[in-house]
Design a protein around this motif. Structure first.
Motif, PDB file in Angstrom:
ATOM      1  N   GLU A   1      79.921  47.571  34.884  1.00  0.00           N
ATOM      2  CA  GLU A   1      79.283  47.930  36.164  1.00  0.00           C
ATOM      3  C   GLU A   1      79.962  47.209  37.327  1.00  0.00           C
ATOM      4  N   MET A   2      80.268  45.921  37.147  1.00  0.00           N
ATOM      5  CA  MET A   2      80.936  45.159  38.208  1.00  0.00           C
ATOM      6  C   MET A   2      82.361  45.672  38.427  1.00  0.00           C
TER       7      MET A   2
ATOM      8  N   LYS B   1      82.140  48.773  40.460  1.00  0.00           N
ATOM      9  CA  LYS B   1      81.864  48.451  41.863  1.00  0.00           C
ATOM     10  C   LYS B   1      83.145  48.006  42.573  1.00  0.00           C
TER      11      LYS B   1
ATOM     12  N   THR C   1      78.423  38.394  39.251  1.00  0.00           N
ATOM     13  CA  THR C   1      77.303  39.114  39.850  1.00  0.00           C
ATOM     14  C   THR C   1      77.749  39.829  41.123  1.00  0.00           C
ATOM     15  N   LEU C   2      76.859  40.637  41.659  1.00  0.00           N
ATOM     16  CA  LEU C   2      77.143  41.317  42.928  1.00  0.00           C
ATOM     17  C   LEU C   2      77.366  40.308  44.050  1.00  0.00           C
ATOM     18  N   GLU C   3      76.629  39.212  44.030  1.00  0.00           N
ATOM     19  CA  GLU C   3      76.799  38.187  45.052  1.00  0.00           C
ATOM     20  C   GLU C   3      78.198  37.584  44.991  1.00  0.00           C
TER      21      GLU C   3
ATOM     22  N   ARG D   1      80.458  40.041  46.643  1.00  0.00           N
ATOM     23  CA  ARG D   1      80.282  40.047  48.098  1.00  0.00           C
ATOM     24  C   ARG D   1      81.032  38.869  48.734  1.00  0.00           C
TER      25      ARG D   1
ATOM     26  N   LEU E   1      78.303  47.478  47.608  1.00  0.00           N
ATOM     27  CA  LEU E   1      77.837  46.403  46.729  1.00  0.00           C
ATOM     28  C   LEU E   1      76.368  46.113  46.965  1.00  0.00           C
ATOM     29  N   VAL E   2      75.567  47.089  46.604  1.00  0.00           N
ATOM     30  CA  VAL E   2      74.107  46.963  46.745  1.00  0.00           C
ATOM     31  C   VAL E   2      73.467  47.025  45.378  1.00  0.00           C
ATOM     32  N   SER E   3      72.326  46.399  45.264  1.00  0.00           N
ATOM     33  CA  SER E   3      71.633  46.342  43.962  1.00  0.00           C
ATOM     34  C   SER E   3      71.123  47.713  43.552  1.00  0.00           C
TER      35      SER E   3
END
Length: 342
Positions: A262-263, A266, A302-304, A307, A340-342
């Motif tokens: 998934e990452m 993204k 993680t998404l963070e 970002r 890059l949103v949850s």
């Protein structure tokens, strides 16, 4: 004490450059850091502060190639001979920060035959250059945009491969040259070629602080440091020690950090949306995000992390759009907010 470095933890602001340097210290394979922007913003201070913050290294005493005293398998021929004879000694030193002057010659950078000894005794002896001196540390090039292109090519090739190869004047030699390349410059004095810009792993736009309180705090801390360097360093020693521990732990855990599909998707979506050429964008973004995860003590990206990494890894890889006057970093931030949103 003149050699005392300004504590890294005491540096005010410039968070993006701090982040880039910290994850580069955890993963030197990121490809170096390019910091473009205003003069007098603490770039050199920050680099030397980070080097002083890092754990000391074991090196073979008097070895011009700075062989790692803990890795006999990687010893140069001279160190191998000393080791076999039981005469090899090591010492602990801080990682080096080597400045590369704009007027440096190719011989000074790569290394060359010691002409004085060659002419005097006929002995062919290699005199190591700046790449050897920077091994396992940092090579800093101020005004990198004014450096001859062929020297920049040499630096980037060595930084990417971790090896310096010399083939000339009847000399064939190679030695380890693993370093983090740090370049800085002012865009008003000339742009860096896009081909070279793209090969730096991370990019930071450095600006002068606009906040009065921040500027006042910078002045106070600098004056306190100049008045009593040892005392000031001691005040910040606990925070520096905690940060050092995070770096050491991050290095140890870097290879075990996982990145989900998934990452990865993204990352690809973000780079496609921004129109970055090739796949260096994705690779740099993933490596930088992995560095942030390791620095934070997490076992998965993680998404963070993405970002935080995106502006550093992608800003300098965007094509210039004549119809869009938006700054590159703003374009990246806008795309990050959309993708890059949850």
């Amino acid at each position: 004490m003149p050699d005392t470095a300004f504590p890294f933890s005491a540096i005010v602001g410039q968070d993006s450059l701090k982040d880039a340097l910290l994850i580069s210290a955890i993963d030197p394979s990121l490809g170096g850091v390019l910091a473009f922007g205003d003069r007098g913003t603490g770039k050199t201070t920050m680099i030397r502060s980070l080097a002083a913050l890092l754990p000391q290294q074991s090196v073979v005493k008097d070895c011009q190639f700075r062989c790692d005293g803990d890795k006999p398998a990687a010893f140069c021929p001279s160190c191998q001979a000393l080791s076999k004879a039981g005469k090899l000694t090591t010492k602990k030193v801080s990682p080096p920060v080597i400045d590369l002057p704009l007027g440096a010659t190719e011989d000074r950078v790569l290394g060359a035959i010691d002409l004085e000894r060659a002419l005097g005794s006929g002995e062919i002896v290699f005199e190591a250059g700046l790449l050897a001196a920077a091994h396992r540390g940092f090579l800093y090039v101020d005004e990198v945009n004014l450096l001859d292109d062929h020297l920049v090519d040499i630096l980037l090739d060595a930084a990417a491969s971790g090896v310096n190869r010399i083939e000339r004047e009847g000399l064939s030699l190679s030695h380890a040259a693993q370093f983090v390349l740090i370049g800085s410059g002012n865009p008003e004095e000339g742009e860096l070629r896009p081909q070279l810009l793209d090969r730096f792993g991370l990019f930071v736009e450095v600006t002068t602080p606009r906040d009065v309180a921040a500027r006042v705090e910078i002045i106070k801390r600098r004056r306190a440091f100049d008045d009593d360097r040892e005392g000031f360093a001691k005040t910040w020693s606990r925070k520096d020690a905690a940060l050092r521990k995070r770096i050491v732990t991050g290095r140890e855990n870097l290879s075990s950090v996982e990145t989900s599909d998934e990452m990865l998707e993204k990352c690809a979506e973000l780079c496609l949306a921004l129109g970055s050429d090739g796949l260096r964008g994705e690779l740099s973004l993933i490596r930088a995000a992995t560095g942030f995860a390791a620095l934070s003590g997490r076992g998965e990206v993680t998404l963070e992390d993405l970002r935080r990494a995106a502006p550093l890894a992608l800003t300098h890889r965007l094509r210039k759009d004549p119809l869009d006057e938006t700054k590159a970093v703003a374009r990246v931030e806008r795309a990050v907010g959309e993708i890059l949103v949850s």
